[in-house]
Motif scaffolding. Structure first.
Motif, mmCIF file in Angstrom:
data_model
loop_
_atom_site.group_PDB
_atom_site.id
_atom_site.type_symbol
_atom_site.label_atom_id
_atom_site.label_comp_id
_atom_site.label_asym_id
_atom_site.label_seq_id
_atom_site.Cartn_x
_atom_site.Cartn_y
_atom_site.Cartn_z
ATOM 1 N N THR A 163 -0.152 -15.660 -5.774
ATOM 2 C CA THR A 163 1.093 -15.113 -6.165
ATOM 3 C C THR A 163 1.056 -14.007 -6.462
ATOM 4 O OG1 THR A 163 2.486 -17.618 -5.912
ATOM 5 C CG2 THR A 163 3.440 -15.339 -6.209
ATOM 6 N N LEU A 164 0.333 -14.042 -7.919
ATOM 7 C CA LEU A 164 0.182 -12.693 -8.706
ATOM 8 C C LEU A 164 -0.787 -11.993 -7.458
ATOM 9 C CD1 LEU A 164 -0.389 -14.212 -11.820
ATOM 10 C CD2 LEU A 164 1.328 -12.741 -11.525
ATOM 11 N N GLN A 165 -0.953 -12.191 -6.879
ATOM 12 C CA GLN A 165 -2.136 -11.551 -5.712
ATOM 13 C C GLN A 165 -0.908 -10.616 -4.596
ATOM 14 O OE1 GLN A 165 -5.355 -14.188 -4.955
ATOM 15 N NE2 GLN A 165 -7.065 -13.063 -6.411
ATOM 16 N N LEU A 166 -0.194 -12.360 -4.337
ATOM 17 C CA LEU A 166 0.537 -11.262 -3.454
ATOM 18 C C LEU A 166 1.505 -9.751 -3.933
ATOM 19 C CD1 LEU A 166 0.852 -12.084 -0.581
ATOM 20 C CD2 LEU A 166 3.098 -13.814 -1.081
ATOM 21 N N MET A 167 1.807 -10.208 -5.093
ATOM 22 C CA MET A 167 3.058 -9.164 -5.406
ATOM 23 C C MET A 167 1.550 -7.799 -5.365
ATOM 24 S SD MET A 167 4.445 -11.707 -8.856
ATOM 25 C CE MET A 167 4.782 -10.504 -9.456
ATOM 26 N N VAL A 168 0.254 -7.652 -6.462
ATOM 27 C CA VAL A 168 0.014 -7.047 -6.290
ATOM 28 C C VAL A 168 -0.342 -5.703 -5.310
ATOM 29 C CG1 VAL A 168 -1.804 -5.291 -7.116
ATOM 30 C CG2 VAL A 168 -0.302 -7.509 -8.425
ATOM 31 N N THR A 169 -0.428 -7.067 -3.946
ATOM 32 C CA THR A 169 -1.171 -6.878 -2.982
ATOM 33 C C THR A 169 0.232 -5.846 -2.003
ATOM 34 O OG1 THR A 169 -1.072 -8.497 -1.997
ATOM 35 C CG2 THR A 169 -3.200 -8.020 -2.493
ATOM 36 N N ALA A 170 1.471 -6.947 -1.954
ATOM 37 C CA ALA A 170 2.750 -5.976 -1.587
ATOM 38 C C ALA A 170 2.424 -4.589 -1.535
ATOM 39 C CB ALA A 170 3.380 -6.856 -2.068
ATOM 40 N N VAL A 171 2.245 -4.518 -3.091
ATOM 41 C CA VAL A 171 2.443 -2.793 -3.802
ATOM 42 C C VAL A 171 1.933 -2.234 -2.553
ATOM 43 C CG1 VAL A 171 1.962 -1.361 -5.681
ATOM 44 C CG2 VAL A 171 2.650 -4.123 -6.047
ATOM 45 N N MET A 172 -0.121 -2.813 -2.827
ATOM 46 C CA MET A 172 -0.972 -1.996 -2.061
ATOM 47 C C MET A 172 -0.587 -1.400 -0.791
ATOM 48 S SD MET A 172 -4.605 -4.517 -3.462
ATOM 49 C CE MET A 172 -5.437 -4.883 -4.374
ATOM 50 N N GLU A 173 -0.357 -2.467 0.302
ATOM 51 C CA GLU A 173 0.131 -2.171 1.296
ATOM 52 C C GLU A 173 1.113 -1.171 1.476
ATOM 53 O OE1 GLU A 173 2.016 -5.115 5.358
ATOM 54 O OE2 GLU A 173 1.674 -5.651 2.934
ATOM 55 N N TYR A 174 2.594 -1.045 0.492
ATOM 56 C CA TYR A 174 4.059 -0.287 1.146
ATOM 57 C C TYR A 174 3.507 1.282 0.138
ATOM 58 C CZ TYR A 174 6.296 -4.633 2.501
ATOM 59 O OH TYR A 174 6.623 -5.289 2.130
ATOM 60 N N ALA A 175 2.816 1.470 -0.842
ATOM 61 C CA ALA A 175 2.224 2.551 -1.292
ATOM 62 C C ALA A 175 1.498 3.491 -1.684
ATOM 63 C CB ALA A 175 2.512 2.170 -3.280
ATOM 64 N N HIS A 176 0.001 2.430 -0.048
ATOM 65 C CA HIS A 176 -1.071 3.282 0.100
ATOM 66 C C HIS A 176 -1.261 4.765 -0.285
ATOM 67 C CE1 HIS A 176 -5.315 3.260 0.499
ATOM 68 N NE2 HIS A 176 -5.509 3.964 1.372
ATOM 69 N N ASP A 177 -0.037 5.163 0.596
ATOM 70 C CA ASP A 177 -0.758 6.492 1.519
ATOM 71 C C ASP A 177 0.205 7.213 0.152
ATOM 72 O OD1 ASP A 177 -1.592 5.555 3.870
ATOM 73 O OD2 ASP A 177 -0.087 5.024 4.580
ATOM 74 N N VAL A 178 0.462 6.850 -0.975
ATOM 75 C CA VAL A 178 1.638 7.503 -1.785
ATOM 76 C C VAL A 178 0.657 7.965 -2.962
ATOM 77 C CG1 VAL A 178 3.498 7.632 -3.177
ATOM 78 C CG2 VAL A 178 3.987 7.034 -0.349
ATOM 79 N N SER A 179 0.152 6.691 -3.373
ATOM 80 C CA SER A 179 -0.411 6.621 -4.617
ATOM 81 C C SER A 179 -1.267 5.056 -4.481
ATOM 82 C CB SER A 179 0.839 6.900 -5.588
ATOM 83 O OG SER A 179 -0.257 6.388 -6.952
ATOM 84 N N PRO A 180 -2.428 5.424 -4.211
ATOM 85 C CA PRO A 180 -3.130 4.322 -3.626
ATOM 86 C C PRO A 180 -4.060 3.384 -4.779
ATOM 87 C CG PRO A 180 -4.056 7.006 -3.133
ATOM 88 C CD PRO A 180 -3.477 6.834 -3.491
ATOM 89 N N ASP A 181 -3.841 4.525 -6.194
ATOM 90 C CA ASP A 181 -4.183 3.172 -7.605
ATOM 91 C C ASP A 181 -3.169 3.421 -8.507
ATOM 92 O OD1 ASP A 181 -7.249 3.556 -7.218
ATOM 93 O OD2 ASP A 181 -7.273 5.365 -8.122
ATOM 94 N N ILE A 182 -1.868 3.100 -7.982
ATOM 95 C CA ILE A 182 -0.463 2.402 -8.469
ATOM 96 C C ILE A 182 -0.211 1.085 -8.505
ATOM 97 C CG2 ILE A 182 0.557 1.752 -6.004
ATOM 98 C CD1 ILE A 182 1.831 3.701 -10.013
#
Length: 224
Positions: A163-182
């Motif tokens: 679940t923790l990994q899923l939370m972080v991968t959601a950030v990757m998916e939504y914010a990748h083009d804005v801030s790839p390392d956020i």
């Protein structure tokens, strides 16, 4: 005649086996790139073209797309298990666990089709169960070492990790083009939630404009 046949029959098979393995590797590498860029809607024709082989060669190695996805997923699971085993060699228990989590998430970051490989096909749940069975022993050991060192909360369970990994991968998916390392910022927050000592957050927070864009994207993706 028997002797001649016995000595010559194996000879042509060796290069054929080598060629078949080279083609299989080429197809898997091409599939990873094509699915990573286009998602699983990409066709086997597209994979064959990217691999530089005929589509018939793809079908000889993989009878359908599901078989190709299965093989690709198995490779990813092997890689995650390898990451866990390498992290286990780190002396400090907490650093070993944190390193595993970061490197496993980096794999997701560089292979944005990985979540789709799991959840968007007919056998997704079977793949998840198979992956858990293969990875869990290595990850269990990392959790127990961190707990034994007194650095991991007593009320955290290894089952919290997906679940923790899923939370972080959601950030990757939504914010990748804005801030790839956020995602690293939020991974740090999550890790700090698992222990008492705090760590400086890197990178910095999103601006309000960036946050608006990420939230809007998440809203549209959730509806779609």
């Amino acid at each position: 005649m028997t002797s001649s046949t016995t000595t010559t029959t194996p000879e042509p098979q060796k290069p054929l086996r080598a060629d078949a393995e080279r083609n299989r590797r080429r197809i898997l590498e091409a599939a990873a790139e094509v699915f990573g860029e286009r998602g699983l809607s990409a066709t086997l024709d597209a994979v064959a073209e990217h691999a530089g082989v005929g589509v018939g060669t793809v079908y000889r190695r993989f009878p359908d797309k599901e078989a190709l996805v299965d093989a690709l997923f198995e490779e990813r699971i092997d890689e995650v298990r390898r990451i866990a085993e390498e992290a286990a060699s780190i002396e400090d228990g907490w650093e070993a666990l944190a390193t595993f989590m970061e490197r496993a998430l980096e794999l997701h970051c560089h292979d944005r089709a990985l979540k789709e490989l799991v959840f968007s096909t007919a056998h997704g749940q079977e793949r998840v169960a198979r992956a858990r069975e293969r990875i869990k022993p290595s990850v269990d050991r990392l959790f127990e070492r961190a707990r034994a060192s007194g650095q991991l909360r007593d009320d955290v369970d290894v089952t919290d990790l997906p679940t923790l990994q899923l939370m972080v991968t959601a950030v990757m998916e939504y914010a990748h083009d804005v801030s790839p390392d956020i995602w690293r910022r939020y991974l740090t927050l999550l890790l700090d939630g698992l222990r008492a000592r705090h760590t400086p957050l890197e990178p910095g927070p999103l601006s309000e404009d960036q946050l608006d864009g990420v939230m809007a994207r998440g809203f549209h993706m959730a509806r779609g």
